[in-house]
Each structure stands twice: as C-alpha cells, then as structure tokens.
Design a protein around this motif. Sequence first.
Motif, PDB file in Angstrom:
ATOM      1  N   ASP A 169      14.428   7.326  -3.337  1.00 44.55           N
ATOM      2  CA  ASP A 169      14.555   6.076  -2.586  1.00 44.55           C
ATOM      3  C   ASP A 169      14.129   4.855  -3.397  1.00 44.55           C
ATOM      4  O   ASP A 169      14.172   3.731  -2.899  1.00 44.55           O
ATOM      5  CB  ASP A 169      13.693   6.136  -1.315  1.00 44.55           C
ATOM      6  CG  ASP A 169      14.182   7.175  -0.326  1.00 44.55           C
ATOM      7  OD1 ASP A 169      15.397   7.419  -0.310  1.00 44.55           O
ATOM      8  OD2 ASP A 169      13.343   7.738   0.407  1.00 44.55           O
ATOM      9  N   ARG A 170      13.718   5.083  -4.645  1.00 42.24           N
ATOM     10  CA  ARG A 170      13.219   3.970  -5.454  1.00 42.24           C
ATOM     11  C   ARG A 170      14.316   2.950  -5.732  1.00 42.24           C
ATOM     12  O   ARG A 170      14.070   1.742  -5.748  1.00 42.24           O
ATOM     13  CB  ARG A 170      12.648   4.523  -6.756  1.00 42.24           C
ATOM     14  CG  ARG A 170      11.908   3.545  -7.634  1.00 42.24           C
ATOM     15  CD  ARG A 170      10.609   3.074  -7.032  1.00 42.24           C
ATOM     16  NE  ARG A 170       9.672   4.135  -6.721  1.00 42.24           N
ATOM     17  CZ  ARG A 170       8.420   3.917  -6.330  1.00 42.24           C
ATOM     18  NH1 ARG A 170       7.966   2.688  -6.190  1.00 42.24           N
ATOM     19  NH2 ARG A 170       7.623   4.927  -6.021  1.00 42.24           N
ATOM     20  N   GLY A 171      15.541   3.416  -5.945  1.00 41.78           N
ATOM     21  CA  GLY A 171      16.652   2.492  -6.178  1.00 41.78           C
ATOM     22  C   GLY A 171      16.921   1.615  -4.970  1.00 41.78           C
ATOM     23  O   GLY A 171      17.208   0.415  -5.097  1.00 41.78           O
ATOM     24  N   LEU A 172      16.839   2.206  -3.765  1.00 41.42           N
ATOM     25  CA  LEU A 172      17.047   1.435  -2.546  1.00 41.42           C
ATOM     26  C   LEU A 172      15.934   0.399  -2.371  1.00 41.42           C
ATOM     27  O   LEU A 172      16.176  -0.731  -1.931  1.00 41.42           O
ATOM     28  CB  LEU A 172      17.079   2.375  -1.346  1.00 41.42           C
ATOM     29  CG  LEU A 172      17.582   1.804  -0.014  1.00 41.42           C
ATOM     30  CD1 LEU A 172      19.015   1.318  -0.148  1.00 41.42           C
ATOM     31  CD2 LEU A 172      17.491   2.869   1.074  1.00 41.42           C
ATOM     32  N   LEU A 173      14.713   0.801  -2.743  1.00 38.10           N
ATOM     33  CA  LEU A 173      13.586  -0.140  -2.683  1.00 38.10           C
ATOM     34  C   LEU A 173      13.830  -1.325  -3.600  1.00 38.10           C
ATOM     35  O   LEU A 173      13.654  -2.483  -3.200  1.00 38.10           O
ATOM     36  CB  LEU A 173      12.300   0.587  -3.076  1.00 38.10           C
ATOM     37  CG  LEU A 173      11.071  -0.294  -3.323  1.00 38.10           C
ATOM     38  CD1 LEU A 173      10.590  -0.910  -2.027  1.00 38.10           C
ATOM     39  CD2 LEU A 173       9.955   0.515  -3.978  1.00 38.10           C
ATOM     40  N   HIS A 174      14.255  -1.056  -4.821  1.00 41.59           N
ATOM     41  CA  HIS A 174      14.493  -2.130  -5.775  1.00 41.59           C
ATOM     42  C   HIS A 174      15.662  -3.005  -5.336  1.00 41.59           C
ATOM     43  O   HIS A 174      15.642  -4.226  -5.548  1.00 41.59           O
ATOM     44  CB  HIS A 174      14.758  -1.547  -7.160  1.00 41.59           C
ATOM     45  CG  HIS A 174      13.544  -0.920  -7.772  1.00 41.59           C
ATOM     46  ND1 HIS A 174      13.584  -0.158  -8.930  1.00 41.59           N
ATOM     47  CD2 HIS A 174      12.232  -0.926  -7.385  1.00 41.59           C
ATOM     48  CE1 HIS A 174      12.366   0.264  -9.229  1.00 41.59           C
ATOM     49  NE2 HIS A 174      11.533  -0.196  -8.307  1.00 41.59           N
ATOM     50  N   ASP A 204       0.818  -1.217   0.000  1.00 44.18           N
ATOM     51  CA  ASP A 204       0.000   0.000   0.000  1.00 44.18           C
ATOM     52  C   ASP A 204       0.849   1.263   0.000  1.00 44.18           C
ATOM     53  O   ASP A 204       0.432   2.303  -0.514  1.00 44.18           O
ATOM     54  CB  ASP A 204      -0.920  -0.024   1.225  1.00 44.18           C
ATOM     55  CG  ASP A 204      -2.036   1.001   1.138  1.00 44.18           C
ATOM     56  OD1 ASP A 204      -2.642   1.114   0.040  1.00 44.18           O
ATOM     57  OD2 ASP A 204      -2.304   1.689   2.137  1.00 44.18           O
ATOM     58  N   LYS A 205       2.049   1.177   0.562  1.00 44.32           N
ATOM     59  CA  LYS A 205       2.895   2.363   0.698  1.00 44.32           C
ATOM     60  C   LYS A 205       3.929   2.517  -0.409  1.00 44.32           C
ATOM     61  O   LYS A 205       4.653   3.517  -0.422  1.00 44.32           O
ATOM     62  CB  LYS A 205       3.607   2.335   2.056  1.00 44.32           C
ATOM     63  CG  LYS A 205       2.673   2.528   3.246  1.00 44.32           C
ATOM     64  CD  LYS A 205       3.440   2.515   4.553  1.00 44.32           C
ATOM     65  CE  LYS A 205       2.494   2.784   5.730  1.00 44.32           C
ATOM     66  NZ  LYS A 205       3.200   2.728   7.046  1.00 44.32           N
ATOM     67  N   LEU A 206       4.013   1.550  -1.317  1.00 46.35           N
ATOM     68  CA  LEU A 206       5.034   1.638  -2.353  1.00 46.35           C
ATOM     69  C   LEU A 206       4.848   2.862  -3.242  1.00 46.35           C
ATOM     70  O   LEU A 206       5.814   3.454  -3.711  1.00 46.35           O
ATOM     71  CB  LEU A 206       5.027   0.373  -3.209  1.00 46.35           C
ATOM     72  CG  LEU A 206       5.623  -0.882  -2.559  1.00 46.35           C
ATOM     73  CD1 LEU A 206       5.609  -2.039  -3.541  1.00 46.35           C
ATOM     74  CD2 LEU A 206       7.035  -0.621  -2.076  1.00 46.35           C
ATOM     75  N   SER A 207       3.613   3.244  -3.474  1.00 42.03           N
ATOM     76  CA  SER A 207       3.365   4.419  -4.325  1.00 42.03           C
ATOM     77  C   SER A 207       3.816   5.706  -3.659  1.00 42.03           C
ATOM     78  O   SER A 207       3.989   6.731  -4.331  1.00 42.03           O
ATOM     79  CB  SER A 207       1.881   4.511  -4.676  1.00 42.03           C
ATOM     80  OG  SER A 207       1.097   4.622  -3.493  1.00 42.03           O
ATOM     81  N   LEU A 208       4.001   5.676  -2.330  1.00 41.75           N
ATOM     82  CA  LEU A 208       4.419   6.870  -1.594  1.00 41.75           C
ATOM     83  C   LEU A 208       5.933   6.996  -1.475  1.00 41.75           C
ATOM     84  O   LEU A 208       6.436   7.990  -0.959  1.00 41.75           O
ATOM     85  CB  LEU A 208       3.810   6.843  -0.183  1.00 41.75           C
ATOM     86  CG  LEU A 208       2.276   6.735  -0.110  1.00 41.75           C
ATOM     87  CD1 LEU A 208       1.823   6.653   1.350  1.00 41.75           C
ATOM     88  CD2 LEU A 208       1.616   7.904  -0.822  1.00 41.75           C
ATOM     89  N   VAL A 209       6.669   5.958  -1.935  1.00 36.55           N
ATOM     90  CA  VAL A 209       8.127   6.006  -1.852  1.00 36.55           C
ATOM     91  C   VAL A 209       8.662   7.069  -2.794  1.00 36.55           C
ATOM     92  O   VAL A 209       8.288   7.132  -3.977  1.00 36.55           O
ATOM     93  CB  VAL A 209       8.727   4.629  -2.200  1.00 36.55           C
ATOM     94  CG1 VAL A 209      10.255   4.684  -2.219  1.00 36.55           C
ATOM     95  CG2 VAL A 209       8.258   3.574  -1.197  1.00 36.55           C
ATOM     96  N   ALA A 210       9.546   7.937  -2.264  1.00 40.47           N
ATOM     97  CA  ALA A 210      10.118   9.017  -3.069  1.00 40.47           C
ATOM     98  C   ALA A 210      10.995   8.455  -4.183  1.00 40.47           C
ATOM     99  O   ALA A 210      11.570   7.372  -4.053  1.00 40.47           O
ATOM    100  CB  ALA A 210      10.931   9.948  -2.173  1.00 40.47           C
ATOM    101  N   ASP A 211      11.102   9.185  -5.264  1.00 36.83           N
ATOM    102  CA  ASP A 211      11.902   8.739  -6.398  1.00 36.83           C
ATOM    103  C   ASP A 211      13.355   8.521  -6.013  1.00 36.83           C
ATOM    104  O   ASP A 211      14.016   7.618  -6.535  1.00 36.83           O
ATOM    105  CB  ASP A 211      11.812   9.764  -7.536  1.00 36.83           C
ATOM    106  CG  ASP A 211      10.429   9.806  -8.165  1.00 36.83           C
ATOM    107  OD1 ASP A 211       9.690   8.815  -8.017  1.00 36.83           O
ATOM    108  OD2 ASP A 211      10.085  10.838  -8.801  1.00 36.83           O
TER     109      ASP A 211
END
Length: 548
Positions: free
Chosen positions: A209-214, A200-207
């Motif tokens: 931080d997207r690399g860290l998420l991946h 539910d919160k993935l859409s709220l992740v800042a751009d």
Amino acid sequence: MIAATEHLLVAPVLLPLGTAALMLMLGEGRRRTKAAINTASTALGLALAIWLLLRVQAGGPAAFGVYLPGNWPVPFGIVLVADPLAAFMAVLAGAVGLAALLYALARWQHAGVYFHVLFQLQLMGLYGAFLTGDLFNLFVFFEVLLAASYGLLLHGGGIARVRAGLHYIAINLFASLLFLIGVALLYGVTGTLNMADIADKLSLVADRDRGLLHAGAAILAIAFLAKAALWPLNFWLPPAYGAASAPAAAVFAILTKVGVYAVLRLWTLCFPADAGSSAGFGGTVLIWGGLATLAFGAIGMLASQQLNRLAGFSVIASSGTLVAAIGFDAPALSSGALFYLASSTLAGCALYLLVELLERARQVPEGPEDWDDGNYALPAFLDAEPPRGINLDDNEEELIGRAIPAALAFLGVAFTLCAMVIAGLPPFSGFVSKLAMLGALLELRGAAAWTLFALLIVSGLFAAISLMRVGMRHFWTTQDRPAPRLRVAETLPIAALLGAALLMVGQAETVLGYTRATADSLHEPQRYIDAVRGAITVPHPSVRGGTP
C-alpha cells in the motif's frame, strides 16, 4: 495550558464566526456600527493570537496547546493544536488582517454591502487552517477562507475583477477537488484523518500500500502547491491579486502562505528522516519546484511594468523561496525561512496597500470633490516637456529649497523601506532572513543548495532593479502634479506593517530564537504526535462527583 484559559484556544476561530453572524443580523445598513464591531473583533483576534504565541513560547520547546472541542478522544473527534508554528502563523494572519481592515475603513468598506462579513469569514478560515489538527477540518477551513476570498476579490465590481475572479475560482475549485481526492486516498490507507495519528501509523502501512500512500500524498501536495502559487500553477496570481481591491490584495498576501504552511506541516510530520522507505518523499520535487518558482518570480518582477503585477511576482518569488527551503529538511534553513516568511508577508501586504496610493498620486483630480468620490482624471502631465534648465522647473523657478509635501514624503519613505525589505537589502528584515538562509546553505552544499544560494542573491538584485525603476517613475516624474492627499486611516496600517518589519530587525535575535525553536519542533515530529495523542478528554460531571 491551564484549565481556566484552555478554552481560549478555540476563540480565534469562534470570534470571527460569531462576529460575522452578528453583522449579518444587523442587515445591509449600519455600516459604521459594523466597522466598529469588525475592528474590535479583528484587534481582539490578534491579541488572542499573541497570547497563544506567548503561552507557547513560555512553555519551552515541548509546549503544545491541544483542545478537543467535542470532547472526543484522539483520533475520533476534532482537535485544535497551538504549537510554535501555528501560533506564529496566527499572529501573522491577525496582523495582516488588522492592517488591511484599517486601510479599508477609509473608502473600500463602502464598495460592497457584505465586506465586513466576508472579511471576518476570511479571518476565521485563516485561523482555523493554522490551528486545526486534522485533514478534514483543514479542508473545511480552506474552503471557508477561499469562499470569502472569492467575494473579496470581486468586491468593488468591474470587468477586470470578474475576469480575474473567474480564473481564480476555477483554479482553486480544481485544487479543492485534488484536496478531497488526496484526503480520501490517505484515509483509505491509514484509516484516520488526524494528522498526528496519520504520522504515527505511517510505519504500519504495508509495502503493497506504500505506492497508494505516496500517490495520495502527491495529489494532496499538488493541491497545496497550487494554492501556494508554485510554478507552473501560478499563472492566475498576478492578474487576480492585481485586480483585487487594495485591502483584499493585502490579505491575499498571506493566502499563498497557507499552502506553504500546509506543505511544511504535513511534510515534516509525515515524511521525516526516520520514516523508512517514505523518508523525505517528494523533497527533491519541492526543492527544484521551489527553485523554478523563485526564478520565475524574479524574472517576472524584472519584466513587470505595472506595480501591482510586480507585487504579485514578488509574492510568487517568496513562495518559491519557502517551498525550496522546506525541501532541504534542514532545521537551520527552516529557521531562516520562517523569519523570511514573516518579513516577506508584512512587506507584501504593505506593498499592495501602497500600490493604490502611488497610482492615485500619479493622477490629477478634476476638482476637490473628486478626492472624496475616488474619481480621477487621466494624468495630463504624461506628455509634458521636461524642465529646460538645471534645478529649474517649467516656469524657470528654482527647485532647490522647496519643501517636500508630507504625503509625498510618506509615500517615498514607505516605498523605499518596502522595496529594501523585499529586495533583502541591509539592514532590514529581508536581509537578516536571507543572511540566515545563506549561512545555512553554506553548510549544506550540493548543486541544489548552491543554486538556491545564487538565486537568493540574483532575485534580490532583480527585485531591487525593478522596484528602483518603479520608484523613479513615481517619484522622479512629478512635474505639474499636485501633492497627493492621504488619509490617516490609509497611512497608519502601512506604517504599522513596516514598523513591524523594522521591529523584527531590532529584535532579530529574539525572533530568530523563536524560529529556531519552531524549526526544531517541526523536524522532531514525535513531539507533536505525543502532544496530540496524549490529549485527555474532560470527564463527565458524574464521574468527577458533580451533578449529571
């Protein structure tokens, strides 16, 4: 789920835990008592899993059972979720567990003091991994089932088991380390470990931080795929599973599917088509990694000269098929893959149980007492002269009209059915599942889809050739060999597993209907998210008007 029965959702986890604790209190003796307790608990666990599946199925596509053990609101506490996929996998785990246990009661339970305890802890880890709704507890249940599998792999002792066990433990400890690192990265980015809350919160992740998420998702995927035996991380599986005792190897047939389940659950939940820049993240890797694993497993089966190694490569091929199917993100393909998951697991479990019986049948006992002790002489017939006449044995006696011993007939029929299911030959469950996947692939098209289409056919051909070769070795070279002696406890679980595979064919439309509904719910993750986040805690008695 209604209030009177909602607590049964946690029962598949607590039941084996309580059973293991009870058997520990009984000490090292009382093996008959432990065997009876273990059997009753395992059968009850399977019944509970079937009950969960029926409740989910009766509730329709949006049916989810959500249980909050600590009564903390989501996402702050532990949550257990029984959705169509979790219930499906729980039933499969219970069926495999009961079959392996019944087989072990014939002799393997006597090879170690804590077999029954380890077996129940293994079931606890399996049920918990399928029912948990948060990453931390997924890690906990992973470690519980892995710790139990270490003991079961070494059950019976021997240099081969110790050597294979060390490799198995090393690779799984490394995968567990990656698991923790991936979980830490995801928690750092999203601030939660609840799977539904993460999605539910993935859409709220800042751009930024997207690399860290991946990166966290990729590390976590490597941990899961190592456990799922994806190439090239699967070198440990054939020797480890081949060295394990027959009942332990039969249970291990579903352990690789736990890794596949984790990938399927998290990938469809967190990276759906509407996830923006993260949509379908890693899908290409899953497809081509799965295709490489399927090809590796097929070639391994064709090259294997020993039946236990062939069984190991068949498990690898099935994992590759499932991982590749997941990567396409197509509900129709996922539906056929889930049918294939159940079919291949049942057949793989039955094949591992048959391995020991077939190898035993190739050996000549020195005396009647050796049948009970499990000590067998080397086969003295390997260098025997072939029959000199047509339809005559070495004594020039006619072979025509001789009755086939019942034990040998059972082994022949069971092996033939098992081989046809694994190879995907009609009209058995392996064929039904592959036909469903092939039909879905025709709709997808593309290089990857055509590659999987071809590999499904070629791998089936390779499996048929290799299993036919093994069958010829075991059943066509039986001169001077006494009829094998089998126990009911050894044959009944094999017959039950193959009977379940046959039942899947007879009820193919019903099973495919369930897998379609399961695939649809997986590819519409908002259902899962809404069900979990909408779980309501139980008010305090004082709030309900009771006594505090």
